[in-house]
Design an enzyme around this catalytic site. Structure first.
Site, PDB file in Angstrom:
ATOM      1  N   THR A  16      37.813  35.170  43.124  1.00 33.51           N
ATOM      2  CA  THR A  16      38.793  35.382  44.191  1.00 33.51           C
ATOM      3  C   THR A  16      39.102  36.855  44.394  1.00 33.51           C
ATOM      4  O   THR A  16      39.416  37.278  45.507  1.00 33.51           O
ATOM      5  CB  THR A  16      40.083  34.606  43.837  1.00 33.51           C
ATOM      6  OG1 THR A  16      39.755  33.220  43.824  1.00 33.51           O
ATOM      7  CG2 THR A  16      41.189  34.837  44.836  1.00 33.51           C
ATOM      8  N   SER A  63      33.667  31.438  39.945  1.00 29.85           N
ATOM      9  CA  SER A  63      33.349  31.424  38.506  1.00 29.85           C
ATOM     10  C   SER A  63      32.960  30.045  38.002  1.00 29.85           C
ATOM     11  O   SER A  63      32.380  29.918  36.915  1.00 29.85           O
ATOM     12  CB  SER A  63      34.493  32.012  37.679  1.00 29.85           C
ATOM     13  OG  SER A  63      35.609  31.158  37.666  1.00 29.85           O
ATOM     14  N   THR A  97      39.009  33.612  38.176  1.00 26.52           N
ATOM     15  CA  THR A  97      39.985  33.293  37.133  1.00 26.52           C
ATOM     16  C   THR A  97      39.740  31.932  36.472  1.00 26.52           C
ATOM     17  O   THR A  97      40.215  31.697  35.367  1.00 26.52           O
ATOM     18  CB  THR A  97      41.423  33.314  37.695  1.00 26.52           C
ATOM     19  OG1 THR A  97      41.514  32.360  38.758  1.00 26.52           O
ATOM     20  CG2 THR A  97      41.799  34.695  38.185  1.00 26.52           C
TER      21      THR A  97
END
Ligand code: ASP
Length: 332
Positions: A16, A63, A97
């Site tokens: 992000t 991710s 994250t």
């Protein structure tokens, strides 16, 4: 004579922090991993006053889509650059994250160098009102070039907090302040006055310092404990030849009778197995009726970090005793 800035390596992987949406008010509907790491630096001219930064792109993905080949590239690139360049101050990795804590823990177990390796992400895309990425990245660089951060293993910087790879986890799906270090709080803080870390903090040794990583990694599966777990699952996984199992047990890492019976009835070679817990904090201790089935307690490691440990242990050729010895080192 002009003062030389510390030199730093920035490795981009996406997330992000590198994400964009058509509108600045869009916080959920955006594409992750759009802006190249070079672009993140261009948008943050303040960094040029801190460090001379060399940028490389390892990936530019959400991710959740990182794979073992990305992990291997990251490890190899960090090891090579630290070994080849004694003048390099440290490394910063931009990362989504959602799985950041797993990558941080993997690197912590594999990178044996006192220079800081710092992971950073953002909860809001770069295009958002009050995007958190730029300040997070600025502060990650502050930490990575600081003397205070040396010798503490791999660190995570989010929201002005400095976390160790061992304890950090993402605890919220939205909003800044999503990262916590369970049981102990952050190691320290970073702000405009500097990097604030306690004087002496011994980090655990890099447990797999010399391990070279193969192209094909073992299969290690995480199973989540719940009421009436499906009976066919464990026999199916064992028959499929998984090499490692991590149980996200209920309470302090408890397996149900259904699960224990499935393990007891397996007459093949048992995989390496760890018991973690689904509570989110607190340890899992040794328990005799689980131990006799070959299950080792993962201590305070989350299931996803226990899986990383198990992957590396399998690649290192550990048997159950060797893995137990490593767990003891981690808990000592
Ligand atoms: N989707 C994102 C990721 O790559 C979430 C984030 O970075 O905050 O993990």
């Amino acid at each position: 004579m002009a003062m030389q800035h510390p030199r730093l390596l920035l490795l981009g992987t996406g997330g992000t922090i590198a994400g964009t949406a058509p509108e600045s008010t869009q916080l959920n509907r955006y594409a992750a991993g759009v802006i190249a790491a070079e672009g993140l630096l261009d948008a943050l001219p303040e960094l040029a006053l801190l460090a001379e930064i060399q940028v490389e792109q390892i990936a530019n993905v959400d991710s959740a889509d990182l794979g073992f080949s990305h992990w291997r590239s990251l490890v190899e690139r960090i090891r090579q650059s630290l070994a080849a360049d004694p003048g390099l101050a440290g490394v910063v990795i931009t990362h989504g994250t959602n799985t950041l804590e797993e990558t941080a823990w993997l690197l912590h177990l594999l990178i044996d160098d006192p220079r800081p390796v710092v992971l950073v992400g953002a909860m809001r895309p770069a295009s958002a009102l009050s995007a958190d990425g730029p300040l997070n990245l600025y502060q990650a660089v502050q930490v990575a070039i600081s003397a205070e951060a040396r010798g503490r293993g791999v660190l995570v910087v989010m929201d002005g907090q400095i976390h160790c790879a061992r304890a950090v986890s993402k605890r919220a799906t939205q909003g800044v302040g999503a990262f916590h270090s369970s049981g102990r709080g952050p190691l320290g803080w970073v702000d405009d006055l500097g990097v604030h870390l306690p004087e002496v903090e011994r980090s655990e040794p890099a447990l797999f310092a010399g391990l070279s990583l193969p192209r094909v990694w073992p299969q290690v599966v995480i199973l989540h404990g719940c009421v009436e777990p499906p009976q066919a699952l464990i026999p199916a996984l064992l028959s499929a030849g998984v090499q490692g199992l991590v149980f996200t047990g209920t309470g302090a890492g408890q397996l149900s009778v259904v699960e224990r019976d499935a393990l007891a009835q397996w007459d093949g070679q048992p995989p390496l197995m760890l018991r973690a817990n689904r509570c989110g904090s607190g340890p899992v201790h040794r328990c005799e009726d689980h131990a006799k089935l070959g299950l080792l307690p993962a201590g305070d490691l989350s299931p996803q970090k226990a899986r990383v440990l198990l992957l590396l242990a399998l690649m290192a050729g550990d048997d159950r005793n060797a893995l137990a010895a490593r767990l003891k080192t981690l808990s000592g």
